[in-house]
Motif scaffolding. Structure first.
Motif, mmCIF file in Angstrom:
data_model
loop_
_atom_site.group_PDB
_atom_site.id
_atom_site.type_symbol
_atom_site.label_atom_id
_atom_site.label_comp_id
_atom_site.label_asym_id
_atom_site.label_seq_id
_atom_site.Cartn_x
_atom_site.Cartn_y
_atom_site.Cartn_z
ATOM 1 N N GLU A 186 14.082 35.737 22.557
ATOM 2 C CA GLU A 186 14.310 34.619 23.351
ATOM 3 C C GLU A 186 13.838 33.404 22.493
ATOM 4 O OE1 GLU A 186 12.485 32.542 27.565
ATOM 5 O OE2 GLU A 186 11.964 34.417 26.958
ATOM 6 N N TYR A 187 12.719 33.673 21.740
ATOM 7 C CA TYR A 187 12.369 32.188 21.005
ATOM 8 C C TYR A 187 12.588 32.248 19.402
ATOM 9 C CZ TYR A 187 9.525 31.883 25.122
ATOM 10 O OH TYR A 187 9.198 31.809 26.608
ATOM 11 N N HIS A 188 13.157 33.345 19.081
ATOM 12 C CA HIS A 188 13.695 33.384 17.639
ATOM 13 C C HIS A 188 12.513 32.796 16.684
ATOM 14 C CE1 HIS A 188 17.149 34.690 19.434
ATOM 15 N NE2 HIS A 188 17.285 33.627 20.130
ATOM 16 N N LEU A 189 11.273 33.125 16.570
ATOM 17 C CA LEU A 189 10.258 32.431 15.898
ATOM 18 C C LEU A 189 9.457 33.553 15.034
ATOM 19 C CD1 LEU A 189 8.265 30.410 18.481
ATOM 20 C CD2 LEU A 189 9.800 29.514 16.622
ATOM 21 N N GLY A 190 10.290 34.841 14.874
ATOM 22 C CA GLY A 190 9.684 35.948 14.072
ATOM 23 C C GLY A 190 9.628 37.268 15.068
ATOM 24 N N THR A 191 9.762 38.326 14.292
ATOM 25 C CA THR A 191 9.486 39.583 14.978
ATOM 26 C C THR A 191 8.119 40.198 14.732
ATOM 27 O OG1 THR A 191 10.492 40.600 13.024
ATOM 28 C CG2 THR A 191 12.159 40.093 14.801
ATOM 29 N N THR A 192 7.306 39.563 13.927
ATOM 30 C CA THR A 192 5.831 40.141 13.864
ATOM 31 C C THR A 192 5.122 38.915 14.003
ATOM 32 O OG1 THR A 192 5.764 39.567 11.365
ATOM 33 C CG2 THR A 192 6.550 41.735 12.051
ATOM 34 N N ALA A 193 3.718 39.245 14.200
ATOM 35 C CA ALA A 193 2.748 38.105 14.501
ATOM 36 C C ALA A 193 2.547 37.314 13.107
ATOM 37 C CB ALA A 193 1.535 38.617 14.993
ATOM 38 N N LYS A 194 2.778 38.044 12.052
ATOM 39 C CA LYS A 194 2.571 37.325 10.937
ATOM 40 C C LYS A 194 3.591 36.393 10.548
ATOM 41 C CE LYS A 194 1.700 38.312 5.830
ATOM 42 N NZ LYS A 194 1.739 39.344 4.789
#
Length: 507
Positions: free
Chosen positions: A278-286
């Motif tokens: 949905e947000y495309h900000l990264g697939t990991t927390a890092k």
């Protein structure tokens, strides 16, 4: 702490003299005032209750009144101001116990309509027993508001990523303090927590009550604790939710915000990574966290244009700070970070209503009436370090462990340029009964602050909400355990036999 609406709620708290240890003794200044009898005309005044002229309060059947108080309690025959209060009458007059005063936090939070929200969390037994009293503290809202004609909202800013960003804030804060001194200089020394506590006691007397109960969030816990120290014989049942350590009120309170906000940012990053589709900000927390840190650096190099506003590294951490106070706001924060990232990439679009509201509060016309009242209390209560270089050194030391929020939590404010307080800070140490509610992950008033207030108020009990990064529990965050404890205490005065820990219902 401080309430910054959608964007920001920070915590704060304030001043007085140690009047006793172990048991609560009346503050010497207050005892002297009582002996003089110069305040009797305020305590004996007749309140004219009428419609509030507030859509929600009027719809709920509330009444409002203006209470006359002295601007300077040391000169009770001098200049006066008014404090606006509201009243929602007890549901069962036959079972009425008294009045419950309240404060929503800030400082700077207008509280006239606060109890409209909180009453829905109260049991029928509690609503039957109390007149619920909302109040705009002096200098705020309808209570003779401070107006310094600031061009921005709150004074709180991040120092940014480099010395240039810090120097911009130093210049801004110096100018904000100068504007207040020029426009409100004669009133500013009297817009303090100690005087608000005195106003609360005048409200009590004018309403014909011997004692008061109280509910406060955030900075409101400090105000409530100060009242118990100044007027110990007038306190009944006090609930202090998301507490401030009275010893750290001021700069230390802000500095303690850094670590819990970094921890909450990590929790949000984990949540956001799980919603990358949905947000495309990264697939990991890092990856998500790295993107946020890069966004701050990018905004320093090239300020981001968002609608009618320009956003730089002094602002972006503040935009993050607001929604991190409640895990239910994680989608809101992810959406706003996506918007800011798109804007930095040149994909300009009108800001969402939520981001527009946050930007308008920080930068827009009219926002100053929240920020300058908050500053008046924060800066008028305690002394702050005046040397800008001391703030810069703290900021630099914090960056390694607090890369996003260290430059905010340790930053300089207008208080560094304010006139020195008129009174010494209140030392809170008494055995008045109280219930302190604190979440372990609180991002505005760190958990250790609740522990410290509990130690200072030896007659209190501490209720811990475990593993929830939320600020303001009762009346805000659904939790069966804390709600039962608070309602039981307000209903029949029963504190838990010992401190207790509540688990999150959502787990």
């Amino acid at each position: 702490m401080i309430r910054l609406k959608t964007t920001l709620t920070a915590a704060a708290v304030a001043a007085g003299l140690l009047a006793g240890t172990g048991s609560a003794a009346a503050d010497p200044v207050e005892a002297e005032s009582a002996q003089r009898g110069g305040l009797s005309r305020y305590y004996d005044q007749r309140l004219d209750w009428a419609a509030c002229g507030h859509e929600q309060l009027d719809a709920a059947g509330a009444q409002c009144a203006n209470v006359t108080v002295p601007l300077d309690y040391q000169r009770p025959r001098g200049r006066t101001i008014t404090v606006a209060v509201s009243r929602l009458k007890a549901a069962d007059p036959a079972r009425r116990r008294g009045i419950m005063l309240s404060n929503p936090g800030g400082p700077g939070g207008a509280g006239l309509d606060m109890m409209l929200r909180v009453q829905g969390w109260m049991s029928p037994d509690v609503r039957a027993r109390y007149d619920l009293i909302g109040m705009d503290p002096r200098g705020i809202g309808r209570s003779s508001p401070v107006d310094c004609k600031w061009s921005v909202g709150p004074m709180l800013r991040s120092a940014g990523v480099d010395r240039a960003g810090f120097d911009r804030v130093v210049a801004l804060e110096s100018d904000l303090a100068k504007r207040c001194a020029e426009r409100e200089g004669d009133r500013l020394p009297h817009i303090t927590t100690r005087n608000t506590a005195r106003d609360m006691d005048v409200v009590r007397g004018a309403m014909g009550e011997q004692r008061v109960s109280y509910f406060g969030w955030s900075y409101g816990t400090y105000l409530g604790a100060v009242y118990t120290q100044m007027f110990p014989q007038r306190t009944d049942r006090f609930v202090l939710d998301s507490a401030v350590d009275p010893r750290k009120y001021g700069l230390g309170m802000f500095q303690d915000l850094g670590a819990p906000n970094e921890a909450a940012l990590d929790l949000w990053a984990e949540w956001t990574a799980r919603h990358d589709a949905e947000y495309h900000l990264g697939t990991t927390a890092k990856q998500v966290r790295a993107g946020v840190e890069e966004l701050i650096r990018r905004s320093a190099r090239t300020p981001i244009r968002v609608g009618d506003y320009t956003v730089d590294d002094n602002f972006v951490p503040i935009a993050l700070f607001g929604p991190l106070s409640d895990p239910r706001a994680y989608p809101l924060l992810a959406g706003q970070v996506r918007e800011l990232t798109d804007a930095a990439d040149g994909k300009g679009a009108p800001p969402s209503p939520e981001l527009e509201q946050a930007l308008r509060f920080m930068f827009g016309p009219g926002a100053h009436q929240d920020g300058d009242g908050q500053a008046a209390v924060l800066c008028g209560d305690v002394r702050y370090q005046r040397d800008p270089e001391s703030y810069w050194r703290d900021i630099q030391r914090s960056r390694a462990t607090q890369p996003v929020f260290g430059a905010f939590a340790n930053n300089i404010t207008a208080c560094a340029f304010w006139a020195q307080p008129k009174e010494r800070p209140t030392v809170v140490h008494n055995n008045r009964p109280a219930l302190i509610v604190q979440a372990t992950g609180d991002t505005r008033t760190a958990y250790q602050h609740g522990v410290a207030l509990h130690k200072a108020m030896t007659g209190s009990r501490l209720v811990t909400l475990k593993d929830v990064p939320v600020h303001a529990v009762f009346g805000n965050y659904p939790n069966t355990c804390t709600e039962n404890v608070v309602n039981t205490y307000f209903a029949d005065g029963t504190l838990p036999a010992r401190d207790l820990t509540c688990q999150d219902d959502a787990r």
